[in-house]
Scaffold this motif. Structure first.
Motif: not given
Length: 175
Positions: A100-102, A111-114, A129-131, A138-140
């Motif tokens: 997953g994301s983590a 980068p930890a942007i979202g 990612a969802l930023e 959030p932007a994609v």
């Protein structure tokens, strides 16, 4: 049971056109799963993502590309996409699952942007990612590990990103 205004809302995205014919990665998220996943991720998920997951929770996209405004490591004018992460934690590729994301932040240095929500056919060398660095929806974005984690905005929101998916066959492969 009393209906709320959101019960009358027409679904935003049609799973039959978003996903291929494969099964969802996980069962639809209930309210408790959604609450705990969002708490673990530290962000509220877009309503269109949640709505889609309640009808088909993650899986392979029916269309495998999205236009990009500039060159990426994948192509001159688009990115390849493969699947959307499920909202949950039991499938490997769910938002809080093993991949997953983590995982992308901790193991690959993204980068930890979202929240990393979609994988690409490059086997981890780029992600979608969802930023969340700006307020509001959030932007994609496309994050390109091969280009020093370059971040490219693909769509202003999740719904627009999904609507912009096309078949990669529409692109010239000689670029």
């Amino acid at each position: 049971m009393e209906l709320t205004p959101t019960d009358y809302r027409r679904p935003v995205l049609d799973p039959a056109t978003v996903f291929d014919r494969s099964a969802p990665l996980e069962d639809p998220p209930n309210n408790e799963t959604l609450r705990t996943v969002e708490a673990q991720l530290g962000h509220q998920l877009p309503a269109a993502y949640v709505d889609l997951a309640r009808r088909h929770n993650g899986g392979s996209f029916a269309h495998d590309a999205h236009p990009a405004p500039s060159r990426t490591s994948w192509a001159e004018d688009h990115v390849g996409v493969y699947s959307l992460a499920a909202i949950g934690r039991t499938a490997d590729f769910s938002l809080c699952g093993e991949l997953g994301s983590a995982f992308w932040v901790a193991e690959w240095g993204y980068p930890a942007i979202g929240i990393y929500i979609a994988d690409c056919p490059s086997a981890g060398h780029d992600m979608i990612a969802l930023e969340y660095r700006s307020p509001g929806e959030p932007a994609v974005v496309h994050v390109d590990q091969e280009r020093n984690y370059q971040i490219t905005v693909l769509a202003p929101d999740f719904e627009t990103f999904i609507a912009g998916l096309v078949d990669e066959s529409e692109y010239d492969f000689l670029d």
